[in-house]
Design a protein around this motif. Structure first.
Motif, PDB file in Angstrom:
ATOM      1  N   SER A 142      37.591  39.192  67.325  1.00  0.00           N
ATOM      2  CA  SER A 142      37.513  38.018  68.195  1.00  0.00           C
ATOM      3  C   SER A 142      36.762  36.917  67.283  1.00  0.00           C
ATOM      4  CB  SER A 142      36.672  38.299  69.345  1.00  0.00           C
ATOM      5  OG  SER A 142      35.329  38.718  69.204  1.00  0.00           O
ATOM      6  N   GLY A 143      36.114  37.361  66.168  1.00  0.00           N
ATOM      7  CA  GLY A 143      35.474  36.580  65.587  1.00  0.00           C
ATOM      8  C   GLY A 143      34.100  35.834  66.384  1.00  0.00           C
ATOM      9  N   GLU A 144      33.396  36.406  67.201  1.00  0.00           N
ATOM     10  CA  GLU A 144      32.298  36.314  67.822  1.00  0.00           C
ATOM     11  C   GLU A 144      31.161  37.172  67.728  1.00  0.00           C
ATOM     12  OE1 GLU A 144      34.605  34.359  71.831  1.00  0.00           O
ATOM     13  OE2 GLU A 144      34.616  36.523  71.538  1.00  0.00           O
ATOM     14  N   VAL A 145      29.877  36.512  67.867  1.00  0.00           N
ATOM     15  CA  VAL A 145      28.699  37.312  67.782  1.00  0.00           C
ATOM     16  C   VAL A 145      28.114  37.244  69.038  1.00  0.00           C
ATOM     17  CG1 VAL A 145      26.499  37.454  66.857  1.00  0.00           C
ATOM     18  CG2 VAL A 145      28.242  36.757  65.585  1.00  0.00           C
ATOM     19  N   ALA A 146      27.843  38.678  69.769  1.00  0.00           N
ATOM     20  CA  ALA A 146      26.974  38.561  71.292  1.00  0.00           C
ATOM     21  C   ALA A 146      25.608  38.769  70.728  1.00  0.00           C
ATOM     22  CB  ALA A 146      27.618  39.552  71.921  1.00  0.00           C
ATOM     23  N   VAL A 147      24.784  37.942  71.506  1.00  0.00           N
ATOM     24  CA  VAL A 147      23.527  38.045  71.431  1.00  0.00           C
ATOM     25  C   VAL A 147      22.972  38.818  72.612  1.00  0.00           C
ATOM     26  CG1 VAL A 147      21.150  36.717  71.297  1.00  0.00           C
ATOM     27  CG2 VAL A 147      23.146  35.771  70.153  1.00  0.00           C
ATOM     28  N   ILE A 148      22.484  39.800  72.343  1.00  0.00           N
ATOM     29  CA  ILE A 148      22.158  40.864  73.514  1.00  0.00           C
ATOM     30  C   ILE A 148      20.660  40.828  73.706  1.00  0.00           C
ATOM     31  CG2 ILE A 148      22.292  43.251  74.563  1.00  0.00           C
ATOM     32  CD1 ILE A 148      24.699  43.715  72.486  1.00  0.00           C
ATOM     33  N   ASP A 149      20.097  40.595  74.974  1.00  0.00           N
ATOM     34  CA  ASP A 149      18.821  40.567  75.259  1.00  0.00           C
ATOM     35  C   ASP A 149      18.354  42.299  75.522  1.00  0.00           C
ATOM     36  OD1 ASP A 149      16.223  40.941  76.520  1.00  0.00           O
ATOM     37  OD2 ASP A 149      16.440  38.841  77.527  1.00  0.00           O
ATOM     38  N   THR A 150      17.278  42.733  74.591  1.00  0.00           N
ATOM     39  CA  THR A 150      17.044  44.066  74.626  1.00  0.00           C
ATOM     40  C   THR A 150      16.376  44.430  76.014  1.00  0.00           C
ATOM     41  OG1 THR A 150      15.078  43.595  73.324  1.00  0.00           O
ATOM     42  CG2 THR A 150      17.102  44.552  72.284  1.00  0.00           C
ATOM     43  N   THR A 151      15.657  43.695  76.450  1.00  0.00           N
ATOM     44  CA  THR A 151      14.958  43.925  77.761  1.00  0.00           C
ATOM     45  C   THR A 151      15.888  44.218  78.967  1.00  0.00           C
ATOM     46  OG1 THR A 151      14.715  41.682  78.313  1.00  0.00           O
ATOM     47  CG2 THR A 151      12.804  42.719  77.467  1.00  0.00           C
ATOM     48  N   THR A 152      16.860  43.485  79.097  1.00  0.00           N
ATOM     49  CA  THR A 152      17.935  43.503  80.050  1.00  0.00           C
ATOM     50  C   THR A 152      19.370  44.232  79.506  1.00  0.00           C
ATOM     51  OG1 THR A 152      18.612  41.493  79.633  1.00  0.00           O
ATOM     52  CG2 THR A 152      17.046  41.519  81.408  1.00  0.00           C
ATOM     53  N   ASP A 153      19.544  44.127  78.389  1.00  0.00           N
ATOM     54  CA  ASP A 153      20.605  44.689  78.026  1.00  0.00           C
ATOM     55  C   ASP A 153      21.939  44.050  78.613  1.00  0.00           C
ATOM     56  OD1 ASP A 153      19.566  46.681  76.367  1.00  0.00           O
ATOM     57  OD2 ASP A 153      19.813  48.235  77.841  1.00  0.00           O
ATOM     58  N   LEU A 168      39.174  27.346  74.638  1.00  0.00           N
ATOM     59  CA  LEU A 168      39.584  28.905  75.848  1.00  0.00           C
ATOM     60  C   LEU A 168      39.380  29.709  74.508  1.00  0.00           C
ATOM     61  CD1 LEU A 168      42.947  27.883  77.362  1.00  0.00           C
ATOM     62  CD2 LEU A 168      40.588  27.919  78.408  1.00  0.00           C
ATOM     63  N   VAL A 169      38.696  30.823  74.813  1.00  0.00           N
ATOM     64  CA  VAL A 169      38.248  31.846  73.816  1.00  0.00           C
ATOM     65  C   VAL A 169      39.440  32.659  73.740  1.00  0.00           C
ATOM     66  CG1 VAL A 169      35.654  32.075  74.388  1.00  0.00           C
ATOM     67  CG2 VAL A 169      37.201  33.153  75.901  1.00  0.00           C
ATOM     68  N   SER A 170      40.273  32.705  74.664  1.00  0.00           N
ATOM     69  CA  SER A 170      41.553  33.394  74.373  1.00  0.00           C
ATOM     70  C   SER A 170      42.577  32.825  73.459  1.00  0.00           C
ATOM     71  CB  SER A 170      42.309  33.777  75.584  1.00  0.00           C
ATOM     72  OG  SER A 170      42.602  32.417  76.275  1.00  0.00           O
ATOM     73  N   ARG A 171      42.193  31.605  73.068  1.00  0.00           N
ATOM     74  CA  ARG A 171      43.160  30.931  72.104  1.00  0.00           C
ATOM     75  C   ARG A 171      42.525  30.518  70.961  1.00  0.00           C
ATOM     76  NH1 ARG A 171      47.677  31.605  74.362  1.00  0.00           N
ATOM     77  NH2 ARG A 171      48.705  30.612  72.475  1.00  0.00           N
ATOM     78  N   PRO A 172      41.834  31.096  70.128  1.00  0.00           N
ATOM     79  CA  PRO A 172      40.719  30.521  69.212  1.00  0.00           C
ATOM     80  C   PRO A 172      41.519  29.835  67.982  1.00  0.00           C
ATOM     81  CG  PRO A 172      41.089  32.916  68.841  1.00  0.00           C
ATOM     82  CD  PRO A 172      41.655  32.564  70.099  1.00  0.00           C
ATOM     83  N   PHE A 197      50.034  25.621  69.794  1.00  0.00           N
ATOM     84  CA  PHE A 197      49.677  26.685  70.554  1.00  0.00           C
ATOM     85  C   PHE A 197      50.181  27.701  69.639  1.00  0.00           C
ATOM     86  CE2 PHE A 197      51.166  23.659  73.819  1.00  0.00           C
ATOM     87  CZ  PHE A 197      50.231  24.129  74.868  1.00  0.00           C
ATOM     88  N   TYR A 198      49.480  28.747  69.476  1.00  0.00           N
ATOM     89  CA  TYR A 198      49.841  29.881  68.720  1.00  0.00           C
ATOM     90  C   TYR A 198      50.325  31.129  69.678  1.00  0.00           C
ATOM     91  CZ  TYR A 198      48.891  29.117  63.826  1.00  0.00           C
ATOM     92  OH  TYR A 198      48.772  28.799  62.658  1.00  0.00           O
ATOM     93  N   LEU A 199      51.650  31.174  69.889  1.00  0.00           N
ATOM     94  CA  LEU A 199      52.243  32.406  70.694  1.00  0.00           C
ATOM     95  C   LEU A 199      52.122  33.408  70.308  1.00  0.00           C
ATOM     96  CD1 LEU A 199      55.840  30.567  71.421  1.00  0.00           C
ATOM     97  CD2 LEU A 199      53.511  30.461  72.729  1.00  0.00           C
ATOM     98  N   THR A 200      52.185  33.826  68.778  1.00  0.00           N
ATOM     99  CA  THR A 200      51.756  35.080  68.131  1.00  0.00           C
ATOM    100  C   THR A 200      51.187  34.769  66.832  1.00  0.00           C
ATOM    101  OG1 THR A 200      53.658  35.403  66.961  1.00  0.00           O
ATOM    102  CG2 THR A 200      53.740  36.252  68.986  1.00  0.00           C
ATOM    103  N   GLU A 201      50.679  35.569  66.308  1.00  0.00           N
ATOM    104  CA  GLU A 201      49.866  35.499  64.946  1.00  0.00           C
ATOM    105  C   GLU A 201      50.915  34.510  63.860  1.00  0.00           C
ATOM    106  OE1 GLU A 201      47.187  38.106  62.211  1.00  0.00           O
ATOM    107  OE2 GLU A 201      48.018  39.047  64.108  1.00  0.00           O
ATOM    108  N   HIS A 202      52.226  34.916  64.204  1.00  0.00           N
ATOM    109  CA  HIS A 202      53.198  34.063  63.111  1.00  0.00           C
ATOM    110  C   HIS A 202      54.055  33.242  63.759  1.00  0.00           C
ATOM    111  CE1 HIS A 202      52.475  37.619  60.548  1.00  0.00           C
ATOM    112  NE2 HIS A 202      52.500  38.375  61.598  1.00  0.00           N
ATOM    113  N   LEU A 203      54.059  32.861  64.937  1.00  0.00           N
ATOM    114  CA  LEU A 203      54.897  31.931  65.509  1.00  0.00           C
ATOM    115  C   LEU A 203      53.835  30.689  66.384  1.00  0.00           C
ATOM    116  CD1 LEU A 203      57.393  30.759  66.548  1.00  0.00           C
ATOM    117  CD2 LEU A 203      57.419  32.539  68.543  1.00  0.00           C
ATOM    118  N   ALA A 204      54.181  29.555  65.993  1.00  0.00           N
ATOM    119  CA  ALA A 204      53.359  28.434  66.928  1.00  0.00           C
ATOM    120  C   ALA A 204      54.179  27.547  67.065  1.00  0.00           C
ATOM    121  CB  ALA A 204      52.289  27.692  65.524  1.00  0.00           C
TER     122      ALA A 204
END
Lengths: 399, 479
Positions: free
Chosen positions: A234-245, B406-410, B438-445
């Motif tokens: 996803s290319g994301e970083v989750a910041v997790i609070d270790t007191t509450t998880d 939208l996190v679903s559509r980076p 819009f990216y419908l798939t990785e190879h198709l926009a």
């Protein structure tokens, strides 16, 4: 009776021979005094041994054989400096090496393909991930035994004990989650989802049927208050609070981020993104991205100097390259190519921050980066395929 | 287990040495006492030697058991599929003047045979490694090796439909381009690249009178009989020197790949489609009627400091022809600077060029793209041209690129831009564009595009217009 006596004599001679051979084998090690505070231990995957390097002189002190076909992946010095814990990946063993005698004193059979692990602050426990069977072995390092095998992981890849041994975190690279394990019960207390790759999977399931790039490592902040868990898909970083998880913030970084590396002053986390070949700098106070810097292909690690003002990333594209960053000005500070087709693995910064030792598996070398001048020297013929480095009191990581 | 074996064996051994009840029971009762007494005294005399012998036997047995244990361990380790790993390693070696080789530096740095000094060098050697490998690992390694040696093929296809409205004729136009991209590595650190392209359709530019180009992807390569032609768009070789700081490219080039680049507005197939936002209209001599920069034989050299500064120069013959090599070339230079501003990366460029064609003009320009937070990027361009028998001309553009919230559509992105330029005929042309990809798939926009031309400069065949609306749909497939 004569035959009997002859066989007795033969047995005695054999015993003496065996004793002598053992003695001769052990002599170089016994004669060697290793100071774990100044010695770098290099795990050589293909020669299945550990090379010791004196960090004062950069001379090779000797090698500790681990056994045939062990193909060790990483090692770590116990906090008391007396032993070395080694993941014997291809023989499915955890090995304990006594640093006084420089001998393997325990071979603990565990799950399949153990690679990464962490040791508790008091040095009594270790969590070692068995990648192939998706289990985590809990090792009692005092008795040298496996006390429990926790089931239900998908490629358990990264481990982090919080200071004080209250809790530990385990990340799965074959999934998008981190598990919180209570150190008392040694049970998974919480499973924490990282990133939003489930949305991506709903759009493009084909991609996720062939490969998953999950969470390589749960990286704690220096005070242990938060965990930074990076999800590759996803290319994301989750910041997790270790007191509450609980995930208190999700930060978008680059494509295919590997894992977070904390700066020694605790103010920043650096994340190498191998997809778009950038390095994201996260401010740990603001919990926000403060810079995105140019990186390189196949980055496997990031180390820092003592002050945390300089960072060094290791990239293994067509060239093995050290990428330099000025974290004060948040900008690139140059590149140094070490050689063509070098596969740079992981590195250790000495506790005083003056040197960084970088394992290079392709040319059987360890490169030494002198952080004051950025000069790089080479220690050749360290062993076959040096993969990981470790030192007492240094920040430890593997890949 | 081993300890149990020793105990059982030792008991048997002691029993055989000292005798058991069966030995006593085999003799007669009268002689038993005397014999027993005699035997006891003999046994007492030989006892220390016997014990020593037994101990030696035990030690030997122990050694044997240890050997067996290690053999067993070895067999256990080899129970799974094992093929010795094979790798080519770069190794260090020390060589004497007469060719004797050592894998570590000999004492005193001198050859032990003739005391000549040794020299260290790097060498490559194939080694068999004691590594347990799964078959899948072996197959993967072989496939990777094969793929490195092959010519890699990429395909890119773009289709754009545009409907014009407002001032001028309301018409629907379709255009498509197809590119086959080939890469190969003829030598270490050297890449060969070729782009073979076919384009059908000219888009709305021929009848709207746009000089900057409402469709920068258009420019039909069809013959007059409607047969598709395929052209070699680019073919070049690139290599790097000085640890990658110097990059050289030579061949048939598209210089816009190296100059006036921009992360927000630089690609008509995935970002803004208007030529005004693909490159600065004053960057070079455009191909008549379309927004393309002419590709021609040339050379590009770039120096990257790997800090914040980058420098590049380019030289290109004025026409796509080998016979034009001796003519005054098109020359261009650029300085690039990267920095962190507004918590994001910013790239700033300054370029200057001199046209070597019939109309020898000169131009300078600036260009930037700047992240502002995690979602927003801004871009801007400005150019000034003088000489070439034309009045002095300006062109500028500003715009935004907004990443999907939208996190679903980076990878989805929205772009909004406005640009203005003075055309060669002295008239102004300005337009705005909004697109969402819009990216419908990785190879198709798929992209929805809206363009509004406030003024179009016109040309010899089409009069200037004001207020032309163009709506479009773009699909792109990339492999």
């Amino acid at each position: 009776m004569q035959t009997y006596q002859r066989s007795l004599l033969k047995g005695a001679v054999q015993a003496v021979e065996t004793g002598l051979i053992l003695l001769m084998t052990a002599l170089p090690c016994v004669a060697l005094e290793v100071n774990p505070r100044t010695t770098l231990f290099v795990t050589n995957r293909d020669s299945s041994d550990i090379t010791m390097i004196d960090t004062q002189t950069d001379q090779i002190l000797g090698r500790i054989p681990l056994g045939e076909l062990i193909n060790a992946h990483m090692a770590m010095v116990t906090p008391d400096g007396k032993r070395l814990l080694v993941a014997g990946t291809k023989r499915n063993q955890a090995l304990l090496v006594d640093l006084a005698s420089l001998k393997v004193t325990a071979r603990i059979p565990i799950g399949i393909e153990p690679e990464h692990f962490d040791i508790s602050e008091d040095g009594t426990l270790a969590l070692m991930g068995n990648l192939e069977d998706g289990t985590v072995s809990v090792l009692n390092l005092v008795r040298g035994t496996e006390v429990k095998r926790i089931q239900g992981f998908s490629e358990p890849h990264g481990f982090a004990f919080l200071p004080g041994r209250k809790k530990a975190y385990i990340s799965s690279f074959g999934a998008h989650e981190v598990a919180a394990v209570t150190a008392d019960s040694l049970e998974v207390a919480r499973r924490i989802a990282v990133g939003s790759s489930h949305f991506l999977a709903s759009v493009n399931p084909d991609r996720f049927l062939t490969e998953i790039k999950g969470v390589a490592n749960p990286t704690p902040t220096l005070d242990g208050r938060f965990i930074y868990a990076t999800d590759g898909d996803s290319g994301e970083v989750a910041v997790i609070d270790t007191t509450t998880d609980e995930v208190v913030k999700t930060i978008r970084v680059g494509d295919e981020p590997w894992r977070a590396y904390p700066s020694p002053d605790g103010t920043k986390m650096l994340v190498p993104n191998n997809g778009d070949e950038t390095v994201t700098v996260i401010d740990t106070v603001k919990q926000a991205v403060v810079a995105t810097l140019r990186g390189g292909p196949k980055m496997t690690g990031i180390n820092f100097d003592a002050t945390g003002k300089k960072a060094y990333a290791f990239s293994s594209g067509e060239y093995g390259t050290v990428l330099l960053y000025d974290l004060g000005a948040l900008r690139e500070a140059g590149q140094k190519r070490l050689g063509a087709h070098l596969s740079l693995e992981t590195a250790t910064t000495t506790p005083d921050g003056h040197k960084i030792y970088l394992a290079s598996s392709t040319d059987n070398s360890v490169y030494v980066i002198h952080t004051a001048t950025d000069e790089i020297t080479r220690i050749a013929n360290v062993g076959e395929s040096p993969w990981a480095t470790t030192m007492l009191g240094a920040y430890q990581y593997c890949h | 287990m081993a300890r149990k074996v020793w105990v059982v064996m030792a008991a048997g051994l002691l029993s055989s040495v000292f005798g058991g009840p069966n030995h006593i029971g085999a003799q007669g009762p009268e002689s038993a006492t005397a014999e027993k007494s005699q035997a006891t005294s003999q046994e007492e005399a030989t006892l220390p030697q016997t014990v020593k012998a037994v101990e030696a036997e035990l030690a030997a047995l122990k050694a044997q058991v240890q050997t067996l244990e290690s053999k067993l361990e070895e067999l256990r380790g080899k129970m799974v599929q094992v093929e010795p790993a094979e790798e080519i390693k770069r190794v260090s070696e020390w060589v004497c003047e007469r060719g004797h080789v050592f894998s570590s530096v000999p004492e005193g740095g001198r050859c032990p045979y003739d005391q000549t000094p040794v020299v260290s060098r790097e060498q490559y050697r194939k080694v068999k490694l004691a590594r347990r490998q799964a078959l899948s690992e072996i197959v993967e390694a072989r496939l990777e090796e094969q793929s490195r040696r092959r010519v890699a093929v990429g395909v890119s296809a773009t289709g754009i439909i545009q409907q014009t409205a407002g001032a001028g004729p309301n018409r629907l136009r379709g255009e498509g381009s197809f590119d086959v991209l080939l890469t190969a590595r003829p030598a270490f650190n050297t890449l060969f690249f070729a782009d073979v392209e076919a384009i059908g359709g000219n888009g709305p530019d021929p009848f709207t009178g746009s000089v900057s180009g409402l469709n920068a992807d258009a420019g039909s390569l069809q013959d007059s009989d409607r047969a598709d032609r395929v052209t070699l768009r680019e073919a070049w070789v690139t290599t790097q020197l000085f640890e990658g700081r110097l990059t050289g490219v030579v061949g048939k080039l598209d210089l816009t790949n190296y100059f006036d680049r921009n992360t927000v507005a630089n690609d008509e197939t995935s970002q803004f489609v208007s030529g005004m936002f693909v490159n600065n209209p004053l960057l070079g001599q455009l191909v008549a009627g379309v927004g393309h920069q002419a590709n021609a034989p040339g050379l590009h050299l770039a120096w990257d400091t790997f800090r914040q500064w980058r420098f590049g120069i380019g030289v290109q013959v004025p026409e796509d022809s080998g016979s034009a090599l001796g003519r005054t070339p098109f020359t261009i230079g650029e300085i690039g600077y990267s920095t962190q501003l507004l918590a994001g990366l910013g790239n700033y460029r300054l370029w200057g060029r001199r046209n070597g064609g019939e109309k020898r003009s000169r131009a300078v320009g600036i260009n930037f793209d700047q992240w502002a937070g995690q979602w927003l990027r801004a871009f801007g361009r400005y150019g000034f041209q003088t000489g070439g028998g034309e009045r002095d001309r300006h062109a500028w553009s500003l715009g935004l690129g907004i990443r999907s919230l939208l996190v679903s559509r980076p990878r989805d992105e929205t772009g909004l831009a406005y640009g203005w330029m003075r055309a060669a005929n002295g008239r102004a042309e300005d337009l705005a564009e909004l697109y969402h990809r819009f990216y419908l798939t990785e190879h198709l926009a798929v992209s929805l595009i809206a363009q509004y031309a406030f003024h179009l400069a016109g040309n010899d065949r089409v009069r200037p217009r004001a207020g032309v609306l163009v709506s479009g749909l773009r699909t792109q497939v990339n492999f």
